[in-house]
Scaffold this motif. Sequence first.
Motif, PDB file in Angstrom:
ATOM      1  N   ALA A   7     -31.329  67.104  80.402  1.00  0.00           N
ATOM      2  CA  ALA A   7     -31.085  65.855  81.151  1.00  0.00           C
ATOM      3  C   ALA A   7     -30.322  64.875  80.244  1.00  0.00           C
ATOM      4  CB  ALA A   7     -32.409  65.249  81.562  1.00  0.00           C
ATOM      5  N   GLU A  36     -17.148  62.469  85.707  1.00  0.00           N
ATOM      6  CA  GLU A  36     -16.553  63.703  86.261  1.00  0.00           C
ATOM      7  C   GLU A  36     -15.163  63.416  86.830  1.00  0.00           C
ATOM      8  OE1 GLU A  36     -18.259  66.681  86.333  1.00  0.00           O
ATOM      9  OE2 GLU A  36     -20.290  66.036  85.892  1.00  0.00           O
ATOM     10  N   GLU A  63     -14.998  67.505  75.877  1.00  0.00           N
ATOM     11  CA  GLU A  63     -15.290  68.859  76.369  1.00  0.00           C
ATOM     12  C   GLU A  63     -16.583  68.877  77.173  1.00  0.00           C
ATOM     13  OE1 GLU A  63     -13.926  71.721  76.439  1.00  0.00           O
ATOM     14  OE2 GLU A  63     -12.153  71.369  75.202  1.00  0.00           O
ATOM     15  N   VAL A  64     -16.760  69.921  77.949  1.00  0.00           N
ATOM     16  CA  VAL A  64     -17.975  70.143  78.735  1.00  0.00           C
ATOM     17  C   VAL A  64     -19.207  70.047  77.831  1.00  0.00           C
ATOM     18  CG1 VAL A  64     -19.156  71.818  80.232  1.00  0.00           C
ATOM     19  CG2 VAL A  64     -16.669  71.808  80.090  1.00  0.00           C
ATOM     20  N   GLY A  65     -20.185  69.272  78.262  1.00  0.00           N
ATOM     21  CA  GLY A  65     -21.476  69.250  77.566  1.00  0.00           C
ATOM     22  C   GLY A  65     -21.499  68.552  76.229  1.00  0.00           C
TER      23      GLY A  65
HETATM   24  N1  LIG Z   1     -24.493  62.990  71.359  1.00  0.00           N
HETATM   25  C1  LIG Z   1     -25.559  63.475  71.983  1.00  0.00           C
HETATM   26  N2  LIG Z   1     -26.798  63.072  71.639  1.00  0.00           N
HETATM   27  C2  LIG Z   1     -27.894  63.555  72.262  1.00  0.00           C
HETATM   28  N3  LIG Z   1     -27.864  64.441  73.243  1.00  0.00           N
HETATM   29  C3  LIG Z   1     -26.658  64.874  73.632  1.00  0.00           C
HETATM   30  C4  LIG Z   1     -25.444  64.418  73.034  1.00  0.00           C
HETATM   31  N4  LIG Z   1     -24.410  65.031  73.620  1.00  0.00           N
HETATM   32  C5  LIG Z   1     -24.940  65.823  74.567  1.00  0.00           C
HETATM   33  N5  LIG Z   1     -26.280  65.740  74.556  1.00  0.00           N
HETATM   34  C6  LIG Z   1     -27.203  66.469  75.411  1.00  0.00           C
HETATM   35  O1  LIG Z   1     -26.515  67.607  75.918  1.00  0.00           O
HETATM   36  C7  LIG Z   1     -26.720  67.728  77.317  1.00  0.00           C
HETATM   37  C8  LIG Z   1     -25.384  67.573  78.036  1.00  0.00           C
HETATM   38  O2  LIG Z   1     -24.929  66.252  77.847  1.00  0.00           O
HETATM   39  P1  LIG Z   1     -24.106  65.472  78.966  1.00  0.00           P
HETATM   40  O3  LIG Z   1     -24.593  65.858  80.314  1.00  0.00           O
HETATM   41  O4  LIG Z   1     -24.118  64.037  78.607  1.00  0.00           O
HETATM   42  O5  LIG Z   1     -22.668  66.098  78.696  1.00  0.00           O
HETATM   43  P2  LIG Z   1     -21.311  65.838  79.477  1.00  0.00           P
HETATM   44  O6  LIG Z   1     -20.259  65.655  78.443  1.00  0.00           O
HETATM   45  O7  LIG Z   1     -21.504  64.759  80.477  1.00  0.00           O
HETATM   46  O8  LIG Z   1     -21.116  67.258  80.195  1.00  0.00           O
HETATM   47  P3  LIG Z   1     -20.183  67.612  81.464  1.00  0.00           P
HETATM   48  O9  LIG Z   1     -18.786  67.702  80.917  1.00  0.00           O
HETATM   49  O10 LIG Z   1     -20.692  68.934  81.944  1.00  0.00           O
HETATM   50  O11 LIG Z   1     -20.352  66.511  82.468  1.00  0.00           O
HETATM   51  C9  LIG Z   1     -27.756  66.661  77.681  1.00  0.00           C
HETATM   52  O12 LIG Z   1     -29.042  67.190  77.553  1.00  0.00           O
HETATM   53  C10 LIG Z   1     -27.572  65.632  76.621  1.00  0.00           C
HETATM   54  O13 LIG Z   1     -28.736  64.897  76.417  1.00  0.00           O
END
Ligand SMILES: Nc1ncnc2c1ncn2[C@@H]1O[C@H](COP(=O)(O)OP(=O)(O)OP(=O)(O)O)[C@@H](O)[C@H]1O
Length: 274
Positions: free
Chosen positions: A16, A130, A51-53
Amino acid sequence: MYTDFFSLSEKPFSVAPDPRFLYLTPAHREALASLIYGIREKMGIVCLIGEVGTGKTTLLYKLMGDLDENIRAAYIFNSKVTFKELLMATSSQLGLRWERKSAFLLLEELRRFLTRQMLDGKIIALIIDEAQNLTPSLLEHIRLLSNMETPRQKLLQILLVGQPELGQKLRGNKLRQLRQRITSLRFISPLEEEDTRSYILHRLKIAGANSPNIFSPEAISRIFQYSRGVPRLINTLCDNAMLIGYGTGKKTIEEVVIDEAIADLEIRPIMDED
Ligand SMILES: Nc1ncnc2c1ncn2[C@@H]1O[C@H](COP(=O)(O)OP(=O)(O)OP(=O)(O)O)[C@@H](O)[C@H]1O
Ligand SMILES: [Mg+2]
């Protein structure tokens, strides 16, 4: 659950976007600061690409929690919408009536609202997550939204946040007018190996870990190698490894446990096909 076994108060590696767990690399910190600055200083359109994630949505949750009292934000995460739906969602989040109105009326009402807010010293931000999914036509409409202004300032601050395809879209010739209006563009990347280590320790600490040694150094190197520093993958892998550690009574997660967790994860897509 394994939280008791490892003496934790909660699960450390949920997927999450919980901002309490946010770990800020210098790039994440700069991105957060420049997004907030962009809104506060009414810079029109600012953009974050990663990037993704890599933590974009988590960063946005953190930002929304940190905004000053005079700033209100509408957060749009479903970017596969029409312009009218975008206006409806924005109006609804800002507390405006949106039912049974044409796009024209929605826009007029929004403009009146934004003008009133500006006169009251309030700042309104539209945060679009997104944003890589936005069609070129919707991106062009967003440019028009950002054109709502007085001679002195923009009425609506817009944050566009998305995966690298957003950058590719913006580079297209059709969108050069929008591109010109982007006043700040930041990037976040997957973590380096050293940051991966700190990230894992950071999340464990927030989850109440007393010991920094739940994962052996070799295990962390293996996690980095597999995840290439992408936080979402790190989380899934660590969560699985801790579950295996719990199941097999191991308080320290060694490299072999990570290998086992990787094997479990790799089999999943095959199972999902059934
Ligand atoms: N810098 C960070 N510190 C703590 N947790 C992180 C960090 N980056 C990512 N996460 C964790 O990794 C998971 C994915 O993060 P998040 O959903 O914010 O990525 P996103 O860049 O929005 O991905 P997407 O491109 O799929 O939308 C989450 O559980 C998030 O808490
Ligand atoms: Mg996201």
